[in-house]
Write a protein that holds these residues in place. Structure first.
Motif, PDB file in Angstrom:
ATOM      1  N   GLU A  42     -13.350   5.720  -3.442  1.00 48.58           N
ATOM      2  CA  GLU A  42     -14.644   4.973  -3.814  1.00 48.58           C
ATOM      3  C   GLU A  42     -14.060   3.748  -4.681  1.00 48.58           C
ATOM      4  O   GLU A  42     -14.736   2.834  -4.828  1.00 48.58           O
ATOM      5  N   VAL A  43     -13.062   3.670  -5.232  1.00 44.89           N
ATOM      6  CA  VAL A  43     -12.749   2.590  -5.977  1.00 44.89           C
ATOM      7  C   VAL A  43     -11.380   1.863  -5.719  1.00 44.89           C
ATOM      8  O   VAL A  43     -11.076   0.679  -5.887  1.00 44.89           O
ATOM      9  N   ALA A  44     -10.646   2.534  -4.458  1.00 43.35           N
ATOM     10  CA  ALA A  44      -9.635   1.990  -3.903  1.00 43.35           C
ATOM     11  C   ALA A  44      -9.871   0.949  -3.231  1.00 43.35           C
ATOM     12  O   ALA A  44     -10.728   0.633  -2.215  1.00 43.35           O
ATOM     13  N   ARG A  45      -9.052  -0.415  -3.480  1.00 43.36           N
ATOM     14  CA  ARG A  45      -9.378  -1.591  -2.729  1.00 43.36           C
ATOM     15  C   ARG A  45      -8.212  -2.169  -1.857  1.00 43.36           C
ATOM     16  O   ARG A  45      -7.379  -1.684  -2.079  1.00 43.36           O
ATOM     17  N   THR A  46      -8.381  -3.020  -1.088  1.00 44.92           N
ATOM     18  CA  THR A  46      -7.455  -3.432   0.064  1.00 44.92           C
ATOM     19  C   THR A  46      -6.463  -4.224  -0.874  1.00 44.92           C
ATOM     20  O   THR A  46      -5.122  -4.433  -0.522  1.00 44.92           O
ATOM     21  N   ASP A  47      -6.945  -5.036  -1.845  1.00 46.53           N
ATOM     22  CA  ASP A  47      -6.115  -5.687  -2.754  1.00 46.53           C
ATOM     23  C   ASP A  47      -5.461  -4.924  -4.024  1.00 46.53           C
ATOM     24  O   ASP A  47      -4.907  -5.650  -4.854  1.00 46.53           O
ATOM     25  N   SER A  48      -5.568  -3.878  -4.017  1.00 48.90           N
ATOM     26  CA  SER A  48      -5.115  -2.966  -5.352  1.00 48.90           C
ATOM     27  C   SER A  48      -3.745  -2.927  -5.345  1.00 48.90           C
ATOM     28  O   SER A  48      -3.041  -2.865  -4.423  1.00 48.90           O
ATOM     29  N   ARG A  49      -3.123  -3.164  -6.674  1.00 49.33           N
ATOM     30  CA  ARG A  49      -1.600  -3.417  -6.719  1.00 49.33           C
ATOM     31  C   ARG A  49      -1.275  -2.007  -7.646  1.00 49.33           C
ATOM     32  O   ARG A  49      -1.787  -1.666  -8.595  1.00 49.33           O
ATOM     33  N   GLY A  50      -0.251  -1.396  -7.000  1.00 57.06           N
ATOM     34  CA  GLY A  50       0.319  -0.033  -7.827  1.00 57.06           C
ATOM     35  C   GLY A  50       0.864   0.920  -6.973  1.00 57.06           C
ATOM     36  O   GLY A  50       1.475   0.496  -5.553  1.00 57.06           O
ATOM     37  N   CYS A  51       0.498   1.954  -6.817  1.00 55.93           N
ATOM     38  CA  CYS A  51       0.882   3.136  -6.024  1.00 55.93           C
ATOM     39  C   CYS A  51      -0.212   4.239  -6.340  1.00 55.93           C
ATOM     40  O   CYS A  51      -0.919   4.382  -7.194  1.00 55.93           O
ATOM     41  N   ALA A  52      -0.130   5.461  -5.480  1.00 57.23           N
ATOM     42  CA  ALA A  52      -1.169   6.454  -5.537  1.00 57.23           C
ATOM     43  C   ALA A  52      -0.089   7.746  -5.467  1.00 57.23           C
ATOM     44  O   ALA A  52       0.603   7.848  -4.526  1.00 57.23           O
ATOM     45  N   ILE A  53      -0.456   8.795  -6.558  1.00 61.26           N
ATOM     46  CA  ILE A  53       0.158  10.004  -6.544  1.00 61.26           C
ATOM     47  C   ILE A  53      -0.858  10.765  -6.055  1.00 61.26           C
ATOM     48  O   ILE A  53      -1.683  11.005  -6.612  1.00 61.26           O
ATOM     49  N   VAL A  54      -0.744  11.417  -4.912  1.00 58.24           N
ATOM     50  CA  VAL A  54      -1.857  12.287  -4.164  1.00 58.24           C
ATOM     51  C   VAL A  54      -1.482  13.695  -4.071  1.00 58.24           C
ATOM     52  O   VAL A  54      -0.384  13.872  -3.352  1.00 58.24           O
ATOM     53  N   VAL A  75      -5.650  -0.055   2.749  1.00 59.96           N
ATOM     54  CA  VAL A  75      -5.452  -0.012   1.390  1.00 59.96           C
ATOM     55  C   VAL A  75      -3.598  -0.139   1.153  1.00 59.96           C
ATOM     56  O   VAL A  75      -3.266   0.881   1.552  1.00 59.96           O
ATOM     57  N   LEU A  76      -3.337  -1.239   0.543  1.00 60.51           N
ATOM     58  CA  LEU A  76      -2.058  -1.385   0.511  1.00 60.51           C
ATOM     59  C   LEU A  76      -1.281  -0.717  -0.742  1.00 60.51           C
ATOM     60  O   LEU A  76      -0.480  -1.282  -1.191  1.00 60.51           O
ATOM     61  N   LEU A  77      -1.586   0.395  -1.068  1.00 63.04           N
ATOM     62  CA  LEU A  77      -1.018   1.105  -1.923  1.00 63.04           C
ATOM     63  C   LEU A  77       0.120   2.120  -1.249  1.00 63.04           C
ATOM     64  O   LEU A  77      -0.281   2.973  -0.533  1.00 63.04           O
ATOM     65  N   ALA A  78       1.280   2.080  -1.848  1.00 64.89           N
ATOM     66  CA  ALA A  78       2.420   3.114  -1.373  1.00 64.89           C
ATOM     67  C   ALA A  78       1.803   4.370  -1.872  1.00 64.89           C
ATOM     68  O   ALA A  78       1.369   4.491  -2.988  1.00 64.89           O
ATOM     69  N   VAL A  79       2.086   5.461  -1.266  1.00 67.44           N
ATOM     70  CA  VAL A  79       1.683   6.746  -1.497  1.00 67.44           C
ATOM     71  C   VAL A  79       2.831   7.593  -1.871  1.00 67.44           C
ATOM     72  O   VAL A  79       3.884   7.862  -1.063  1.00 67.44           O
ATOM     73  N   ILE A  80       2.731   8.595  -2.846  1.00 68.70           N
ATOM     74  CA  ILE A  80       3.732   9.664  -3.088  1.00 68.70           C
ATOM     75  C   ILE A  80       2.845  10.882  -3.028  1.00 68.70           C
ATOM     76  O   ILE A  80       1.774  10.972  -3.850  1.00 68.70           O
ATOM     77  N   ILE A  81       3.387  11.737  -2.217  1.00 70.55           N
ATOM     78  CA  ILE A  81       2.516  13.092  -1.805  1.00 70.55           C
ATOM     79  C   ILE A  81       3.138  14.217  -2.947  1.00 70.55           C
ATOM     80  O   ILE A  81       4.355  14.318  -2.995  1.00 70.55           O
ATOM     81  N   LEU A  82       2.103  14.821  -3.561  1.00 69.01           N
ATOM     82  CA  LEU A  82       2.387  15.905  -4.503  1.00 69.01           C
ATOM     83  C   LEU A  82       2.108  17.204  -4.213  1.00 69.01           C
ATOM     84  O   LEU A  82       1.063  17.375  -3.977  1.00 69.01           O
ATOM     85  N   THR A  83       3.121  18.255  -4.259  1.00 70.12           N
ATOM     86  CA  THR A  83       2.486  19.624  -3.799  1.00 70.12           C
ATOM     87  C   THR A  83       3.449  20.688  -4.280  1.00 70.12           C
ATOM     88  O   THR A  83       4.389  20.560  -4.827  1.00 70.12           O
ATOM     89  N   GLY A  84       2.636  21.739  -4.493  1.00 76.94           N
ATOM     90  CA  GLY A  84       3.353  22.965  -5.074  1.00 76.94           C
ATOM     91  C   GLY A  84       3.706  23.830  -3.842  1.00 76.94           C
ATOM     92  O   GLY A  84       4.270  24.942  -4.275  1.00 76.94           O
ATOM     93  N   HIS A  85       3.518  23.427  -2.786  1.00 78.26           N
ATOM     94  CA  HIS A  85       3.865  24.373  -1.753  1.00 78.26           C
ATOM     95  C   HIS A  85       4.988  23.973  -0.811  1.00 78.26           C
ATOM     96  O   HIS A  85       5.597  24.952  -0.188  1.00 78.26           O
ATOM     97  N   GLY A  86       5.672  22.862  -1.045  1.00 76.89           N
ATOM     98  CA  GLY A  86       6.727  22.372  -0.218  1.00 76.89           C
ATOM     99  C   GLY A  86       6.718  22.598   1.142  1.00 76.89           C
ATOM    100  O   GLY A  86       7.820  23.186   1.836  1.00 76.89           O
ATOM    101  N   ASP A  87       5.852  22.465   1.915  1.00 76.57           N
ATOM    102  CA  ASP A  87       5.649  22.564   3.120  1.00 76.57           C
ATOM    103  C   ASP A  87       6.151  21.768   4.253  1.00 76.57           C
ATOM    104  O   ASP A  87       5.849  20.824   4.075  1.00 76.57           O
ATOM    105  N   ILE A  88       7.307  21.999   4.988  1.00 77.24           N
ATOM    106  CA  ILE A  88       7.851  21.120   5.576  1.00 77.24           C
ATOM    107  C   ILE A  88       7.088  20.372   6.734  1.00 77.24           C
ATOM    108  O   ILE A  88       7.176  19.069   6.833  1.00 77.24           O
ATOM    109  N   PRO A  89       6.409  21.051   7.532  1.00 78.89           N
ATOM    110  CA  PRO A  89       5.383  20.094   8.501  1.00 78.89           C
ATOM    111  C   PRO A  89       4.515  19.189   7.587  1.00 78.89           C
ATOM    112  O   PRO A  89       4.533  18.191   8.207  1.00 78.89           O
ATOM    113  N   ALA A  90       4.095  19.370   6.551  1.00 81.21           N
ATOM    114  CA  ALA A  90       3.411  18.582   5.946  1.00 81.21           C
ATOM    115  C   ALA A  90       3.958  17.290   5.487  1.00 81.21           C
ATOM    116  O   ALA A  90       3.631  16.283   5.366  1.00 81.21           O
TER     117      ALA A  90
END
Length: 208
Positions: A42-54, A75-90
């Protein structure tokens, strides 16, 4: 790019959100935390600067869905995916989708901070490319169809006489068109014009 980058933390686990937000704040980052992918989008913009930890596993939209929707919206924010499952396919799917890193909980603090800094740099580069591409598109949009034809053949390395023969116009007319092209685009050289044309031909950044 003077705007302060923001690290967007997207996780439906309040304890994880708070811990990550505190860690990032202690390292001088501006932080915005969200309990769902929908709230973040809802708040992410195409010109947002930074990154997203998802977080990968969330109620509603999961991390991969959020990543895909960011790409769809540009939305040109680089993404870091965070998980407690460590699933390889994902993890493979996330990296193929443009994620800059895939971290497993509990995350090493130093590793996370390094990943965030690298992600912000990746996002900045993507924004710079997007700005350059928009600028090139705006300049080239002012060219007539004939000027675009002349530009294409000029960039291909054809001399004026050959361009004239190919288009059925005189080499003097080609020279006039070339002068108009350089003036309208603001290109100072053929190399710069070639770069503009290459940027304009590229699809917009849909992933990082």
């Amino acid at each position: 790019m003077n705007e302060q980058p923001t690290v967007y933390v997207v996780d439906d686990d309040a304890a994880v959100r708070d811990a990550l937000s505190m860690l990032l704040d202690q390292h001088g980052f501006e932080v915005a935390a969200f309990d769902s992918g929908e709230a973040f989008l809802e708040v992410a913009r195409t010109d947002s600067r930074g990154c997203a930890i998802v977080d990968l596993r969330m109620k509603g939209m999961d991390g991969l869905a959020v990543q895909a929707e960011m790409a769809r919206r540009g939305v040109l924010l680089a993404v870091i995916i965070l998980t407690g499952h460590g699933d390889i396919p994902a993890s493979v799917k996330a990296i193929k989708g443009g994620a800059v890193n895939f971290l497993t909980k509990p995350v090493n603090a130093a590793h996370l901070i390094d990943s965030v800094r690298a992600a912000i740099e990746v996002g900045d580069m993507a924004r710079s490319r997007a700005i350059a591409a928009r600028s090139a598109a705006e300049r080239l949009a002012s060219l007539t169809l004939r000027e675009r034809e002349v530009m294409k053949l000029t960039i291909a390395g054809l001399p004026n006489k050959e361009i004239g023969r190919s288009l059925g116009i005189s080499h003097r007319t080609v020279e006039i068109h070339r002068a108009h092209i350089m003036h309208k685009t603001g290109a100072s050289s053929l190399l710069e014009l070639s770069r503009m044309a290459a940027l304009d031909a590229q699809p917009p950044d849909s992933k990082l």
